[in-house]
Design an enzyme around this catalytic site. Structure first.
Site, PDB file in Angstrom:
ATOM      1  N   GLY A 122       0.892  -1.196   0.266  1.00  0.00           N
ATOM      2  CA  GLY A 122       0.125  -0.209  -0.108  1.00  0.00           C
ATOM      3  C   GLY A 122       0.561   1.412  -0.147  1.00  0.00           C
ATOM      4  N   SER A 142       1.493   3.207  -1.715  1.00  0.00           N
ATOM      5  CA  SER A 142       0.775   4.793  -3.351  1.00  0.00           C
ATOM      6  C   SER A 142       0.027   5.309  -2.207  1.00  0.00           C
ATOM      7  CB  SER A 142       0.948   3.889  -4.297  1.00  0.00           C
ATOM      8  OG  SER A 142      -0.364   3.110  -4.224  1.00  0.00           O
ATOM      9  N   LEU A 166      -2.050   6.973   1.018  1.00  0.00           N
ATOM     10  CA  LEU A 166      -2.639   7.980   1.856  1.00  0.00           C
ATOM     11  C   LEU A 166      -0.781   7.897   2.729  1.00  0.00           C
ATOM     12  CD1 LEU A 166      -3.201  10.703   3.279  1.00  0.00           C
ATOM     13  CD2 LEU A 166      -4.538   9.307   4.458  1.00  0.00           C
ATOM     14  N   VAL A 167      -1.509   6.856   3.680  1.00  0.00           N
ATOM     15  CA  VAL A 167      -0.173   6.933   5.000  1.00  0.00           C
ATOM     16  C   VAL A 167       1.688   6.173   3.657  1.00  0.00           C
ATOM     17  CG1 VAL A 167       0.673   5.451   6.788  1.00  0.00           C
ATOM     18  CG2 VAL A 167      -1.943   6.168   6.029  1.00  0.00           C
ATOM     19  N   TYR A 212     -15.157  -3.992   7.053  1.00  0.00           N
ATOM     20  CA  TYR A 212     -13.739  -4.047   7.185  1.00  0.00           C
ATOM     21  C   TYR A 212     -13.312  -4.123   8.501  1.00  0.00           C
ATOM     22  CZ  TYR A 212     -10.644   0.266   7.224  1.00  0.00           C
ATOM     23  OH  TYR A 212      -9.586   0.838   7.523  1.00  0.00           O
ATOM     24  N   PRO A 219      -4.283   3.611  13.996  1.00  0.00           N
ATOM     25  CA  PRO A 219      -4.375   5.030  13.786  1.00  0.00           C
ATOM     26  C   PRO A 219      -5.779   5.399  13.571  1.00  0.00           C
ATOM     27  CG  PRO A 219      -3.261   4.034  12.351  1.00  0.00           C
ATOM     28  CD  PRO A 219      -4.481   2.516  13.231  1.00  0.00           C
ATOM     29  N   VAL A 268      -7.175   9.966   9.259  1.00  0.00           N
ATOM     30  CA  VAL A 268      -6.427  10.071   8.500  1.00  0.00           C
ATOM     31  C   VAL A 268      -6.011  11.316   7.767  1.00  0.00           C
ATOM     32  CG1 VAL A 268      -3.547   9.735   7.327  1.00  0.00           C
ATOM     33  CG2 VAL A 268      -4.675   7.723   9.154  1.00  0.00           C
ATOM     34  N   ARG A 274     -14.421  13.551  16.064  1.00  0.00           N
ATOM     35  CA  ARG A 274     -13.158  12.445  15.984  1.00  0.00           C
ATOM     36  C   ARG A 274     -12.110  13.397  15.538  1.00  0.00           C
ATOM     37  NH1 ARG A 274     -17.234   9.959  14.835  1.00  0.00           N
ATOM     38  NH2 ARG A 274     -18.369   9.183  12.312  1.00  0.00           N
TER      39      ARG A 274
HETATM   40  P1  NAP Z   1      -5.417   4.670   0.193  1.00  0.00           P
HETATM   41  O1  NAP Z   1      -4.765   5.803   0.364  1.00  0.00           O
HETATM   42  O2  NAP Z   1      -6.756   4.157  -0.287  1.00  0.00           O
HETATM   43  O3  NAP Z   1      -4.357   3.347  -0.195  1.00  0.00           O
HETATM   44  C1  NAP Z   1      -4.192   1.871  -0.372  1.00  0.00           C
HETATM   45  C2  NAP Z   1      -3.203   1.523  -0.479  1.00  0.00           C
HETATM   46  O4  NAP Z   1      -3.455  -0.140  -0.729  1.00  0.00           O
HETATM   47  C3  NAP Z   1      -2.976   1.824  -1.607  1.00  0.00           C
HETATM   48  O5  NAP Z   1      -1.804   1.655  -1.897  1.00  0.00           O
HETATM   49  C4  NAP Z   1      -3.080   1.188  -3.045  1.00  0.00           C
HETATM   50  O6  NAP Z   1      -2.293   0.496  -4.273  1.00  0.00           O
HETATM   51  C5  NAP Z   1      -3.253  -1.041  -1.986  1.00  0.00           C
HETATM   52  N1  NAP Z   1      -4.128  -1.660  -2.104  1.00  0.00           N
HETATM   53  C6  NAP Z   1      -5.444  -1.377  -2.389  1.00  0.00           C
HETATM   54  N2  NAP Z   1      -5.842  -2.040  -2.344  1.00  0.00           N
HETATM   55  C7  NAP Z   1      -4.792  -3.965  -3.227  1.00  0.00           C
HETATM   56  C8  NAP Z   1      -4.615  -4.677  -3.840  1.00  0.00           C
HETATM   57  N3  NAP Z   1      -5.925  -5.551  -3.737  1.00  0.00           N
HETATM   58  N4  NAP Z   1      -3.088  -5.185  -3.595  1.00  0.00           N
HETATM   59  C9  NAP Z   1      -2.293  -4.839  -3.195  1.00  0.00           C
HETATM   60  N5  NAP Z   1      -2.061  -3.244  -3.441  1.00  0.00           N
HETATM   61  C10 NAP Z   1      -3.621  -2.460  -2.886  1.00  0.00           C
HETATM   62  O7  NAP Z   1      -4.300   3.857   1.763  1.00  0.00           O
HETATM   63  P2  NAP Z   1      -4.549   4.342   3.588  1.00  0.00           P
HETATM   64  O8  NAP Z   1      -5.467   5.670   3.804  1.00  0.00           O
HETATM   65  O9  NAP Z   1      -3.053   5.066   2.845  1.00  0.00           O
HETATM   66  O10 NAP Z   1      -4.264   3.591   4.366  1.00  0.00           O
HETATM   67  C11 NAP Z   1      -3.294   2.822   4.492  1.00  0.00           C
HETATM   68  C12 NAP Z   1      -3.552   1.454   5.013  1.00  0.00           C
HETATM   69  O11 NAP Z   1      -4.153   2.889   6.696  1.00  0.00           O
HETATM   70  C13 NAP Z   1      -4.286   0.995   5.095  1.00  0.00           C
HETATM   71  O12 NAP Z   1      -4.536  -0.083   6.012  1.00  0.00           O
HETATM   72  C14 NAP Z   1      -6.314   1.710   6.258  1.00  0.00           C
HETATM   73  O13 NAP Z   1      -6.819   0.832   6.716  1.00  0.00           O
HETATM   74  C15 NAP Z   1      -5.739   1.844   7.531  1.00  0.00           C
HETATM   75  N6  NAP Z   1      -5.935   2.803   8.041  1.00  0.00           N
HETATM   76  C16 NAP Z   1      -6.436   3.969   7.333  1.00  0.00           C
HETATM   77  C17 NAP Z   1      -7.504   5.559   7.445  1.00  0.00           C
HETATM   78  C18 NAP Z   1      -7.780   7.151   7.107  1.00  0.00           C
HETATM   79  O14 NAP Z   1      -8.285   7.921   7.487  1.00  0.00           O
HETATM   80  N7  NAP Z   1      -7.007   6.675   6.097  1.00  0.00           N
HETATM   81  C19 NAP Z   1      -7.770   5.425   9.195  1.00  0.00           C
HETATM   82  C20 NAP Z   1      -6.667   4.748   9.829  1.00  0.00           C
HETATM   83  C21 NAP Z   1      -6.277   2.996   9.593  1.00  0.00           C
HETATM   84  P3  NAP Z   1      -2.455   1.410  -5.258  1.00  0.00           P
HETATM   85  O15 NAP Z   1      -2.740   2.593  -5.257  1.00  0.00           O
HETATM   86  O16 NAP Z   1      -2.002   0.588  -6.578  1.00  0.00           O
HETATM   87  O17 NAP Z   1      -4.561   1.344  -5.579  1.00  0.00           O
HETATM   88  P1  GDP Z   2     -16.088   7.615   9.826  1.00  0.00           P
HETATM   89  O1  GDP Z   2     -15.060   8.203  10.720  1.00  0.00           O
HETATM   90  O2  GDP Z   2     -15.030   6.178   9.750  1.00  0.00           O
HETATM   91  O3  GDP Z   2     -17.242   7.816   9.569  1.00  0.00           O
HETATM   92  O4  GDP Z   2     -15.508   7.689   8.306  1.00  0.00           O
HETATM   93  P2  GDP Z   2     -15.837   9.270   7.339  1.00  0.00           P
HETATM   94  O5  GDP Z   2     -14.226  10.046   7.070  1.00  0.00           O
HETATM   95  O6  GDP Z   2     -16.289   9.132   6.024  1.00  0.00           O
HETATM   96  O7  GDP Z   2     -15.818  10.360   8.488  1.00  0.00           O
HETATM   97  C1  GDP Z   2     -17.715  10.453   8.471  1.00  0.00           C
HETATM   98  C2  GDP Z   2     -18.692  11.776   8.818  1.00  0.00           C
HETATM   99  O8  GDP Z   2     -18.092  12.867   8.249  1.00  0.00           O
HETATM  100  C3  GDP Z   2     -19.577  11.646   9.299  1.00  0.00           C
HETATM  101  O9  GDP Z   2     -20.454  11.689  10.639  1.00  0.00           O
HETATM  102  C4  GDP Z   2     -20.066  11.997   8.103  1.00  0.00           C
HETATM  103  O10 GDP Z   2     -21.258  12.256   8.113  1.00  0.00           O
HETATM  104  C5  GDP Z   2     -19.533  13.248   7.979  1.00  0.00           C
HETATM  105  N1  GDP Z   2     -19.122  14.100   6.707  1.00  0.00           N
HETATM  106  C6  GDP Z   2     -19.618  15.453   6.702  1.00  0.00           C
HETATM  107  N2  GDP Z   2     -19.322  15.482   5.341  1.00  0.00           N
HETATM  108  C7  GDP Z   2     -18.960  14.807   4.362  1.00  0.00           C
HETATM  109  C8  GDP Z   2     -18.321  13.694   3.508  1.00  0.00           C
HETATM  110  O11 GDP Z   2     -18.170  14.966   2.042  1.00  0.00           O
HETATM  111  N3  GDP Z   2     -17.538  12.976   2.900  1.00  0.00           N
HETATM  112  C9  GDP Z   2     -17.485  11.619   4.296  1.00  0.00           C
HETATM  113  N4  GDP Z   2     -17.232  10.456   3.628  1.00  0.00           N
HETATM  114  N5  GDP Z   2     -17.775  12.585   5.230  1.00  0.00           N
HETATM  115  C10 GDP Z   2     -19.218  13.668   5.281  1.00  0.00           C
END
Ligand code: NAP
Ligand code: GDP
Length: 318
Positions: free
Chosen positions: A12, A14, A16-17, A140, A167, A170, A212
């Site tokens: 992963g 490529s 965000l993290v 999930y 986390p 993010v 949040r």
């Molecule tokens: P992201 O930006 O959506 O990136 C997802 C990554 O996973 C990309 O590099 C994607 O590759 C790769 N991926 C998806 N499906 C795949 C597959 N079948 N085979 C190989 N690679 C695959 O996600 P992120 O936000 O950086 O999340 C990274 C980690 O943090 C995840 O485990 C997520 O659950 C966790 N996390 C995220 C958040 C948040 O708020 N974003 C919060 C808590 C935990 P491509 O670029 O090629 O698609």
């Molecule tokens: P969560 O933290 O896992 O619930 O995921 P999200 O990052 O999608 O945050 C959701 C919260 O943001 C909910 O309370 C939504 O109603 C609110 N929200 C407000 N505007 C947006 C929007 O444009 N996109 C998303 N994803 N959520 C939004």
């Protein structure tokens, strides 16, 4: 004595993290660390043979496992089965190959949104399996909870050092800014960008009342590297800002609107879902290890993310 060379495979890489870890690792390169950042183009990690090939190619000593099907509230509500199946497959392939190829340490990524819906606050690392998750993202959540179960099973049966971090929400550069699938901050940034162009207010989904804790991707990346280098437990650790830094969705939307200097302000669309009201997490465990870690103030991090989105509009995921 020279320390052993680490080959660190970032699944992963490529996303965000992953891109934030790349940025932070490049700021402070270490002679004993080589990083490989994977995307889904290198291998579909749902596929056992493709996953094995990648491990054969790189022979990593360490794995930071980020690859996952990830999305905000609204996409989770529509695709619980896909989130469950795809993430179970990815995690099983990565962990089993890590075992098979003798990887010394794996750090996988859970999330505070996988905790029980009905719980006491603040939540902490001991409470992950205490009850059903929120119905909006149960697919999930159960797939992610299984990582912690797998980590303990690999440790018990094979002595593996597989651990995980938890986390909170993010955001940052290289996020998914798609209007349908994104998390709240990148979604609001993209909507505010369009609203600014059209002279309209920023449309915020839900009541704006949910709470949040947001962590900036570069702060999270620094903590990930600390976990890679220093953290020895199998049990997970919550990587979160302090409880006092929790904000409402309305406050966050206002910060995004301010960053764009939106003259029309924000409007709440209360016909849309709120999701979980809150998931306040304790970072006591993290603070015991790193009492002085400084998080970027939310306003500054939102401003930087807005700047990144505007400057990278043509290439941003959206
Ligand atoms: P992201 O930006 O959506 O990136 C997802 C990554 O996973 C990309 O590099 C994607 O590759 C790769 N991926 C998806 N499906 C795949 C597959 N079948 N085979 C190989 N690679 C695959 O996600 P992120 O936000 O950086 O999340 C990274 C980690 O943090 C995840 O485990 C997520 O659950 C966790 N996390 C995220 C958040 C948040 O708020 N974003 C919060 C808590 C935990 P491509 O670029 O090629 O698609
Ligand atoms: P969560 O933290 O896992 O619930 O995921 P999200 O990052 O999608 O945050 C959701 C919260 O943001 C909910 O309370 C939504 O109603 C609110 N929200 C407000 N505007 C947006 C929007 O444009 N996109 C998303 N994803 N959520 C939004």
């Amino acid at each position: 004595m020279a320390s052993e060379k680490k080959v660190i495979l970032v699944t992963g890489g490529s996303g965000l993290v992953g891109q934030a870890i790349k940025n932070v690792a490049e700021q402070d390169p270490r002679e004993d660390e080589t990083y490989i950042f994977l995307s889904s183009k290198d291998a579909d990690l749902k596929d056992p043979a493709a996953t094995e090939k990648i491990f054969e190619k790189y022979h990593p000593t360490h794995v930071i496992h980020l690859a996952a099907m990830v999305g905000g509230l609204f996409t989770n509500m529509k695709h619980n089965l896909d989130f469950l199946r795809n993430n179970i497959l990815i995690n099983d392939n990565v962990l089993q190959n890590s075992y098979k190829f003798g990887v010394k340490k794996v750090i996988s990524c859970l999330s505070t949104c996988i905790f029980p819906d009905k719980t006491s606050y603040p939540i902490d690392e001991t409470m992950i399996h205490d009850g059903p998750p929120h119905s909006s993202n149960f697919g999930y959540s159960y797939a992610k909870r299984l990582i912690d179960v797998q980590n303990h099973a690999y440790h018990q049966q094979h002595g593996c050092h597989f651990t995980s971090v938890i986390p909170t929400n993010v955001f940052g550069a290289h996020d998914n800014y798609n209007l349908e699938d994104s998390h709240v901050i990148p979604g609001l940034i993209h909507k505010a960008y369009l609203a600014k162009k059209e002279g309209k207010p920023l449309m915020v989904f839900g009541s704006g009342k949910p709470l949040r804790q947001f962590i900036y991707s570069l702060d999270l990346a620094k903590l990930f590297l600390w976990v890679l280098r220093e953290y020895e437990e199998i049990d997970p650790i919550i990587l979160s800002v302090d409880e006092a830094s929790e904000v409402s969705i309305e406050q966050v939307a206002q910060m995004v609107a301010d960053a764009f200097k939106l003259e029309q302000g924000i409007v709440l669309d209360t016909t849309k879902a709120d999701g979980q009201y809150k998931k306040t997490a304790s970072n006591n465990k993290l603070r015991c290890y790193l009492p002085d870690f400084q998080f970027t103030p939310l306003k500054d991090a939102i401003k930087s993310s807005v700047e990144w989105f505007v400057q990278n509009y043509d290439v941003a995921r959206k």
